[in-house]
Design a protein around this motif. Structure first.
Motif, PDB file in Angstrom:
ATOM      1  N   ALA A 228       1.012  -1.000   0.214  1.00 46.54           N
ATOM      2  CA  ALA A 228      -0.173  -0.117   0.292  1.00 46.54           C
ATOM      3  C   ALA A 228       0.951   1.578  -0.111  1.00 46.54           C
ATOM      4  CB  ALA A 228      -0.923  -0.116   0.911  1.00 46.54           C
ATOM      5  N   LYS A 229       1.823   1.057   1.322  1.00 47.59           N
ATOM      6  CA  LYS A 229       2.960   2.792   1.216  1.00 47.59           C
ATOM      7  C   LYS A 229       3.587   2.795   0.210  1.00 47.59           C
ATOM      8  CE  LYS A 229       4.580   1.438   5.331  1.00 47.59           C
ATOM      9  NZ  LYS A 229       5.352   0.757   5.947  1.00 47.59           N
ATOM     10  N   LYS A 230       3.654   1.346  -0.932  1.00 44.78           N
ATOM     11  CA  LYS A 230       4.469   1.727  -2.676  1.00 44.78           C
ATOM     12  C   LYS A 230       3.258   2.147  -3.512  1.00 44.78           C
ATOM     13  CE  LYS A 230       7.673  -1.591  -1.462  1.00 44.78           C
ATOM     14  NZ  LYS A 230       7.215  -3.261  -1.027  1.00 44.78           N
ATOM     15  N   GLY A 231       2.384   1.491  -3.586  1.00 43.94           N
ATOM     16  CA  GLY A 231       1.421   2.403  -4.382  1.00 43.94           C
ATOM     17  C   GLY A 231       1.006   1.152  -5.578  1.00 43.94           C
ATOM     18  N   LYS A 232       1.702  -0.549  -4.991  1.00 43.38           N
ATOM     19  CA  LYS A 232       1.524  -0.936  -5.344  1.00 43.38           C
ATOM     20  C   LYS A 232       0.209  -1.389  -6.386  1.00 43.38           C
ATOM     21  CE  LYS A 232       5.639  -3.677  -5.856  1.00 43.38           C
ATOM     22  NZ  LYS A 232       5.714  -3.113  -6.647  1.00 43.38           N
ATOM     23  N   ALA A 233       0.198  -2.281  -6.875  1.00 41.88           N
ATOM     24  CA  ALA A 233      -1.653  -2.037  -8.171  1.00 41.88           C
ATOM     25  C   ALA A 233      -1.598  -3.809  -7.432  1.00 41.88           C
ATOM     26  CB  ALA A 233      -1.375  -2.761 -10.033  1.00 41.88           C
ATOM     27  N   THR A 234      -2.269  -3.854  -6.410  1.00 38.86           N
ATOM     28  CA  THR A 234      -2.874  -4.758  -5.955  1.00 38.86           C
ATOM     29  C   THR A 234      -4.084  -5.729  -6.063  1.00 38.86           C
ATOM     30  OG1 THR A 234      -3.327  -3.688  -3.936  1.00 38.86           O
ATOM     31  CG2 THR A 234      -0.977  -4.370  -3.564  1.00 38.86           C
ATOM     32  N   TYR A 235      -4.685  -6.417  -5.602  1.00 38.72           N
ATOM     33  CA  TYR A 235      -6.469  -7.173  -5.698  1.00 38.72           C
ATOM     34  C   TYR A 235      -6.642  -5.908  -5.030  1.00 38.72           C
ATOM     35  CZ  TYR A 235      -6.734  -9.986  -9.454  1.00 38.72           C
ATOM     36  OH  TYR A 235      -7.459 -10.331 -11.240  1.00 38.72           O
ATOM     37  N   PRO A 236      -6.786  -6.149  -3.036  1.00 35.96           N
ATOM     38  CA  PRO A 236      -7.057  -5.050  -2.419  1.00 35.96           C
ATOM     39  C   PRO A 236      -7.251  -3.804  -2.563  1.00 35.96           C
ATOM     40  CG  PRO A 236      -5.634  -6.969  -1.425  1.00 35.96           C
ATOM     41  CD  PRO A 236      -5.663  -6.201  -3.132  1.00 35.96           C
ATOM     42  N   ALA A 237      -5.872  -3.323  -3.639  1.00 37.34           N
ATOM     43  CA  ALA A 237      -6.558  -2.179  -3.944  1.00 37.34           C
ATOM     44  C   ALA A 237      -6.979  -1.320  -5.126  1.00 37.34           C
ATOM     45  CB  ALA A 237      -4.876  -1.416  -3.890  1.00 37.34           C
ATOM     46  N   VAL A 238      -6.944  -2.031  -5.921  1.00 38.15           N
ATOM     47  CA  VAL A 238      -8.142  -2.424  -7.231  1.00 38.15           C
ATOM     48  C   VAL A 238      -9.340  -2.801  -6.693  1.00 38.15           C
ATOM     49  CG1 VAL A 238      -8.487  -2.229  -9.286  1.00 38.15           C
ATOM     50  CG2 VAL A 238      -6.089  -2.194  -8.599  1.00 38.15           C
ATOM     51  N   ILE A 239      -9.912  -4.067  -6.413  1.00 39.70           N
ATOM     52  CA  ILE A 239     -10.792  -4.210  -6.102  1.00 39.70           C
ATOM     53  C   ILE A 239     -11.340  -4.257  -4.807  1.00 39.70           C
ATOM     54  CG2 ILE A 239     -11.171  -5.376  -8.672  1.00 39.70           C
ATOM     55  CD1 ILE A 239     -11.004  -8.081  -6.253  1.00 39.70           C
ATOM     56  N   GLY A 240     -10.518  -4.283  -3.839  1.00 43.77           N
ATOM     57  CA  GLY A 240     -11.190  -3.895  -2.044  1.00 43.77           C
ATOM     58  C   GLY A 240     -11.118  -5.530  -1.933  1.00 43.77           C
ATOM     59  N   LEU A 241     -11.102  -5.307  -0.700  1.00 40.39           N
ATOM     60  CA  LEU A 241     -11.158  -6.554   0.721  1.00 40.39           C
ATOM     61  C   LEU A 241     -11.972  -8.072   0.162  1.00 40.39           C
ATOM     62  CD1 LEU A 241      -8.902  -6.132   3.319  1.00 40.39           C
ATOM     63  CD2 LEU A 241      -8.138  -7.816   1.817  1.00 40.39           C
ATOM     64  N   LYS A 242     -12.591  -7.523   0.338  1.00 42.24           N
ATOM     65  CA  LYS A 242     -13.746  -8.515   0.184  1.00 42.24           C
ATOM     66  C   LYS A 242     -14.143  -9.120  -1.029  1.00 42.24           C
ATOM     67  CE  LYS A 242     -19.018  -8.487   1.469  1.00 42.24           C
ATOM     68  NZ  LYS A 242     -19.834  -7.402   0.090  1.00 42.24           N
ATOM     69  N   ASP A 243     -13.821  -8.077  -1.966  1.00 38.47           N
ATOM     70  CA  ASP A 243     -13.942  -8.750  -3.917  1.00 38.47           C
ATOM     71  C   ASP A 243     -13.022  -9.334  -4.072  1.00 38.47           C
ATOM     72  OD1 ASP A 243     -16.615  -8.150  -4.083  1.00 38.47           O
ATOM     73  OD2 ASP A 243     -16.219  -5.929  -5.198  1.00 38.47           O
ATOM     74  N   SER A 244     -11.514  -9.219  -3.253  1.00 36.48           N
ATOM     75  CA  SER A 244     -10.376  -9.454  -3.502  1.00 36.48           C
ATOM     76  C   SER A 244     -10.728 -11.454  -3.590  1.00 36.48           C
ATOM     77  CB  SER A 244      -9.624  -9.396  -2.724  1.00 36.48           C
ATOM     78  OG  SER A 244      -9.438  -7.782  -3.590  1.00 36.48           O
ATOM     79  N   ARG A 245     -11.129 -11.499  -2.141  1.00 38.39           N
ATOM     80  CA  ARG A 245     -11.562 -13.269  -1.233  1.00 38.39           C
ATOM     81  C   ARG A 245     -12.576 -13.543  -2.729  1.00 38.39           C
ATOM     82  NH1 ARG A 245     -12.569 -10.431   3.372  1.00 38.39           N
ATOM     83  NH2 ARG A 245     -11.133  -9.437   4.529  1.00 38.39           N
ATOM     84  N   LYS A 246     -13.153 -13.004  -2.370  1.00 40.27           N
ATOM     85  CA  LYS A 246     -13.904 -13.842  -3.442  1.00 40.27           C
ATOM     86  C   LYS A 246     -13.983 -13.896  -4.461  1.00 40.27           C
ATOM     87  CE  LYS A 246     -18.808 -12.990  -5.305  1.00 40.27           C
ATOM     88  NZ  LYS A 246     -19.518 -11.541  -6.195  1.00 40.27           N
ATOM     89  N   ARG A 247     -13.170 -13.259  -5.675  1.00 47.07           N
ATOM     90  CA  ARG A 247     -12.922 -13.089  -6.694  1.00 47.07           C
ATOM     91  C   ARG A 247     -11.604 -14.777  -6.149  1.00 47.07           C
ATOM     92  NH1 ARG A 247     -12.454 -15.216 -10.966  1.00 47.07           N
ATOM     93  NH2 ARG A 247     -10.907 -14.282 -12.104  1.00 47.07           N
ATOM     94  N   ALA A 248     -10.173 -14.803  -4.992  1.00 46.37           N
ATOM     95  CA  ALA A 248      -9.892 -15.880  -4.876  1.00 46.37           C
ATOM     96  C   ALA A 248     -10.256 -17.294  -5.038  1.00 46.37           C
ATOM     97  CB  ALA A 248      -8.852 -15.509  -3.088  1.00 46.37           C
ATOM     98  N   ASP A 249     -11.509 -17.316  -3.731  1.00 41.95           N
ATOM     99  CA  ASP A 249     -12.693 -18.202  -3.406  1.00 41.95           C
ATOM    100  C   ASP A 249     -12.807 -18.935  -4.893  1.00 41.95           C
ATOM    101  OD1 ASP A 249     -12.057 -17.904  -1.162  1.00 41.95           O
ATOM    102  OD2 ASP A 249     -13.569 -17.718  -0.273  1.00 41.95           O
ATOM    103  N   GLU A 250     -13.702 -18.130  -5.688  1.00 41.74           N
ATOM    104  CA  GLU A 250     -13.899 -18.073  -7.053  1.00 41.74           C
ATOM    105  C   GLU A 250     -12.814 -19.248  -7.881  1.00 41.74           C
ATOM    106  OE1 GLU A 250     -16.744 -14.586  -7.500  1.00 41.74           O
ATOM    107  OE2 GLU A 250     -15.781 -14.970  -8.724  1.00 41.74           O
ATOM    108  N   LEU A 251     -11.326 -18.898  -7.646  1.00 39.53           N
ATOM    109  CA  LEU A 251     -10.919 -18.886  -8.431  1.00 39.53           C
ATOM    110  C   LEU A 251     -10.652 -20.301  -7.811  1.00 39.53           C
ATOM    111  CD1 LEU A 251      -8.848 -15.874  -9.543  1.00 39.53           C
ATOM    112  CD2 LEU A 251      -9.507 -18.051 -11.175  1.00 39.53           C
ATOM    113  N   VAL A 252     -10.299 -20.998  -6.780  1.00 38.77           N
ATOM    114  CA  VAL A 252      -9.842 -22.118  -5.871  1.00 38.77           C
ATOM    115  C   VAL A 252     -11.185 -23.303  -6.171  1.00 38.77           C
ATOM    116  CG1 VAL A 252      -9.635 -23.037  -3.732  1.00 38.77           C
ATOM    117  CG2 VAL A 252      -8.068 -20.995  -3.543  1.00 38.77           C
ATOM    118  N   GLU A 253     -12.144 -22.802  -6.379  1.00 32.87           N
ATOM    119  CA  GLU A 253     -13.768 -23.502  -6.903  1.00 32.87           C
ATOM    120  C   GLU A 253     -13.058 -23.914  -8.051  1.00 32.87           C
ATOM    121  OE1 GLU A 253     -15.831 -25.562  -5.087  1.00 32.87           O
ATOM    122  OE2 GLU A 253     -14.354 -24.387  -3.559  1.00 32.87           O
TER     123      GLU A 253
END
Ligand code: IPE
Ligand code: IPE
Ligand code: MG
Ligand code: MG
Ligand code: MG
Length: 281
Positions: A228-253
């Protein structure tokens, strides 16, 4: 098994030039989880009868992974001083030696396949080709470049996906495919395992991003919150934590469903997929 094979293949610390070999060993034996080699071996177990030696490709992937981490931590890249709970390679050995240790590990990865898979030359060549694609400018290195270029910028979702698939996903996919190819996978099996590797590979980097936000430095061995400090392009930064978790779970399924045509032997791979989103480090 992986620890033993890596230890036997890496040059000893007392071999000249000692500083280089010490730096290589320092990073390879710093306590990585060995997820990629385990996935290569688990994929081999799904398709083979256990007779093929897949340690060459499994360890090769880990050497490429370790090289990528040494370079990832350099001041010119993520500038991190902690990796796997220890000072980063460049902090201990200096930048020049760390860069060169990474270079040497990348080269050694291919030597490892050549030496350890020599009884299966066509499978060895297929694996080398696979890893060249996954690690090079159309793979991990390409992803790393776009990751760095995107720092501090607003990026579109497809760019974020490109970064994650390339910098991390493709090497995980290659680990699965190489393990399976060396063990003699047929086309249908390789197809299913490739879909699994794609989904789980992307999920792995999303989980890594989530751990950067809500992990614990004591467990991850990395400075938490640094992205976050580096301004990195991360999933939580772009789509938020909740949707990131959802996306990861969907991909695992999605990854687990891709293994439907495979029997109980694929259970370790299914469990690894679940572990990837549950892990705390
Ligand atoms: C961390 O990988 C960096 C990424 C590519 C996401 P791992 O979480 O597999 O790191 P180690 O090898 O266990 O330290
Ligand atoms: C690492 O991504 C990807 C590669 C090293 C190829 P990150 O920069 O997110 O990995 P960590 O968090 O430093 O381990
Ligand atoms: Mg990085
Ligand atoms: Mg990093
Ligand atoms: Mg990270």
């Amino acid at each position: 098994l992986i620890e033993k094979v890596l230890d036997g293949f890496l040059p000893g610390e007392d071999e000249f030039p000692q500083a280089l070999h010490k730096a290589m060993r320092y990073s390879v034996f710093a306590g990585g989880k060995r997820v990629r080699p385990v996935m290569a071996m688990a994929a081999a177990d799904v398709v083979g009868d256990g007779s093929a030696d897949v340690t060459g490709v499994a360890c090769a992937v880990e050497l490429i992974h370790t090289y990528s981490l040494i370079h990832d931590d350099l001041p010119a890249m993520d500038n991190d001083d902690l990796r796997r709970g220890k000072p980063t390679c460049h902090k201990v050995f200096g930048e020049a030696t760390a860069i060169l240790a990474g270079d040497a590990l990348l080269t050694l990865a291919f030597a490892m396949i050549v030496c350890k898979t020599s009884d299966r030359p066509s499978q060895a060549i297929m694996s080398i080709k696979e890893l060249v694609g996954a690690a090079g400018s159309f793979g991990m290195v390409g992803g790393q470049v776009v990751d760095i270029e995107s720092e501090g910028r607003d990026i579109a979702f497809p760019v974020l996906e490109y970064i994650h698939i390339h910098k991390t996903g493709l090497l995980i996919r290659a680990a699965v495919r190489c393990g399976a190819m060396v063990a003699g996978a047929n086309g249908k099996e390789l197809d299913a395992l490739t879909k699994y590797g794609d989904a789980v590979g992307l999920a792995f980097q999303i989980a890594d991003d989530i751990l950067d936000v809500e992990g614990d430095t004591g467990l991850t061995g990395k400075n938490v919150g640094g992205d976050a400090k580096k301004g990195k392009a991360t999933y939580p930064a772009v789509i938020g934590l909740k949707d990131s978790r959802k996306r990861a779970d969907e991909l695992v399924e999605k990854g687990i469903s891709a293994l439907e045509i495979l029997d109980d032997k694929a259970e370790p791979l299914r469990e690894i997929a679940r572990y990837i989103v549950k892990r705390k480090k």
